[in-house]
Design a protein around this motif. Structure first.
Motif, PDB file in Angstrom:
ATOM      1  N   TYR A 259       0.827  -1.201   0.000  1.00 22.64           N
ATOM      2  CA  TYR A 259       0.000   0.000   0.000  1.00 22.64           C
ATOM      3  C   TYR A 259       0.864   1.255   0.000  1.00 22.64           C
ATOM      4  O   TYR A 259       1.741   1.390   0.850  1.00 22.64           O
ATOM      5  N   TRP A 260       0.600   2.122  -0.954  1.00 23.03           N
ATOM      6  CA  TRP A 260       1.181   3.463  -0.896  1.00 23.03           C
ATOM      7  C   TRP A 260       0.299   4.283   0.025  1.00 23.03           C
ATOM      8  O   TRP A 260      -0.929   4.250  -0.079  1.00 23.03           O
ATOM      9  N   ILE A 261       0.918   5.022   0.903  1.00 20.07           N
ATOM     10  CA  ILE A 261       0.217   6.029   1.688  1.00 20.07           C
ATOM     11  C   ILE A 261       0.901   7.347   1.367  1.00 20.07           C
ATOM     12  O   ILE A 261       2.104   7.495   1.577  1.00 20.07           O
ATOM     13  N   ALA A 262       0.133   8.257   0.804  1.00 19.98           N
ATOM     14  CA  ALA A 262       0.668   9.557   0.409  1.00 19.98           C
ATOM     15  C   ALA A 262      -0.125  10.656   1.097  1.00 19.98           C
ATOM     16  O   ALA A 262      -1.363  10.636   1.082  1.00 19.98           O
ATOM     17  N   ARG A 263       0.595  11.580   1.690  1.00 19.56           N
ATOM     18  CA  ARG A 263      -0.008  12.760   2.318  1.00 19.56           C
ATOM     19  C   ARG A 263       0.524  13.949   1.544  1.00 19.56           C
ATOM     20  O   ARG A 263       1.737  14.129   1.457  1.00 19.56           O
ATOM     21  N   VAL A 264      -0.367  14.764   0.984  1.00 19.53           N
ATOM     22  CA  VAL A 264       0.051  15.768   0.012  1.00 19.53           C
ATOM     23  C   VAL A 264      -0.587  17.130   0.304  1.00 19.53           C
ATOM     24  O   VAL A 264      -1.777  17.214   0.593  1.00 19.53           O
ATOM     25  N   ASP A 265       0.214  18.179   0.175  1.00 22.74           N
ATOM     26  CA  ASP A 265      -0.274  19.556   0.126  1.00 22.74           C
ATOM     27  C   ASP A 265       0.011  20.055  -1.279  1.00 22.74           C
ATOM     28  O   ASP A 265       1.177  20.171  -1.677  1.00 22.74           O
ATOM     29  N   VAL A 266      -1.037  20.314  -2.039  1.00 19.20           N
ATOM     30  CA  VAL A 266      -0.904  20.769  -3.418  1.00 19.20           C
ATOM     31  C   VAL A 266      -0.750  22.288  -3.422  1.00 19.20           C
ATOM     32  O   VAL A 266      -1.586  23.000  -2.864  1.00 19.20           O
ATOM     33  N   ARG A 267       0.320  22.772  -4.065  1.00 16.64           N
ATOM     34  CA  ARG A 267       0.562  24.203  -4.169  1.00 16.64           C
ATOM     35  C   ARG A 267      -0.032  24.794  -5.449  1.00 16.64           C
ATOM     36  O   ARG A 267      -0.319  25.986  -5.495  1.00 16.64           O
TER      37      ARG A 267
ATOM     38  N   ILE B 109      -1.096  16.922   9.799  1.00 16.53           N
ATOM     39  CA  ILE B 109      -1.810  16.372   8.658  1.00 16.53           C
ATOM     40  C   ILE B 109      -1.519  17.207   7.426  1.00 16.53           C
ATOM     41  O   ILE B 109      -1.017  18.317   7.516  1.00 16.53           O
ATOM     42  N   ARG B 110      -1.798  16.644   6.275  1.00 20.68           N
ATOM     43  CA  ARG B 110      -1.747  17.373   5.017  1.00 20.68           C
ATOM     44  C   ARG B 110      -3.160  17.379   4.440  1.00 20.68           C
ATOM     45  O   ARG B 110      -4.011  16.572   4.843  1.00 20.68           O
ATOM     46  N   ALA B 111      -3.384  18.255   3.477  1.00 21.69           N
ATOM     47  CA  ALA B 111      -4.732  18.467   2.938  1.00 21.69           C
ATOM     48  C   ALA B 111      -5.262  17.280   2.141  1.00 21.69           C
ATOM     49  O   ALA B 111      -6.453  16.993   2.154  1.00 21.69           O
ATOM     50  N   ARG B 112      -4.389  16.583   1.419  1.00 20.19           N
ATOM     51  CA  ARG B 112      -4.826  15.497   0.535  1.00 20.19           C
ATOM     52  C   ARG B 112      -4.160  14.205   0.997  1.00 20.19           C
ATOM     53  O   ARG B 112      -2.949  14.163   1.187  1.00 20.19           O
ATOM     54  N   ASN B 113      -4.941  13.156   1.152  1.00 23.17           N
ATOM     55  CA  ASN B 113      -4.430  11.876   1.618  1.00 23.17           C
ATOM     56  C   ASN B 113      -4.892  10.782   0.668  1.00 23.17           C
ATOM     57  O   ASN B 113      -6.058  10.733   0.291  1.00 23.17           O
ATOM     58  N   VAL B 114      -3.952   9.925   0.271  1.00 21.79           N
ATOM     59  CA  VAL B 114      -4.221   8.916  -0.743  1.00 21.79           C
ATOM     60  C   VAL B 114      -3.720   7.560  -0.251  1.00 21.79           C
ATOM     61  O   VAL B 114      -2.609   7.466   0.293  1.00 21.79           O
ATOM     62  N   ILE B 115      -4.520   6.525  -0.441  1.00 26.01           N
ATOM     63  CA  ILE B 115      -4.109   5.147  -0.164  1.00 26.01           C
ATOM     64  C   ILE B 115      -4.319   4.358  -1.445  1.00 26.01           C
ATOM     65  O   ILE B 115      -5.421   4.339  -1.995  1.00 26.01           O
TER      66      ILE B 115
END
Length: 95
Positions: A5-13, A50-56
């Protein structure tokens, strides 16, 4: 074989150019059997930062998850993402 599993926590600029990352990453995800389990959506902070966007993203195996990230196709997409977003990414083995 356990899934990966990829777990990605992202803040998009730059949301407009982040779309370029999404398009560029699609071939790698398709080639390595990625299944999106969570992509954005509501977040409720329980602890920590936390970051704004979270993806699993689920992959058939840990090896497939790592190979997808390291693939030439994904590395092109990653370069785009790194220009327009800040991210924490990791791969975990399923149970």
């Amino acid at each position: 074989m356990a899934k990966g599993y990829w777990i990605a926590r992202v803040d998009v600029r730059d949301a407009e150019h982040y779309k370029d990352y999404v398009s560029a990453a699609k071939p790698a995800f398709e080639a390595y059997g990625a299944v999106f389990l969570a992509r954005g959506g509501a977040v409720e902070k329980l602890e920590g930062d936390i970051r704004a966007r979270n993806v699993i993203i689920e992959f058939p195996s840990m090896e497939a998850a790592v190979a997808c990230y390291n693939s030439p196709e994904y590395q092109i997409a990653a370069a785009i993402r790194q220009e327009v977003a800040d991210a924490d990414m990791l791969v975990v083995e399923g149970v």
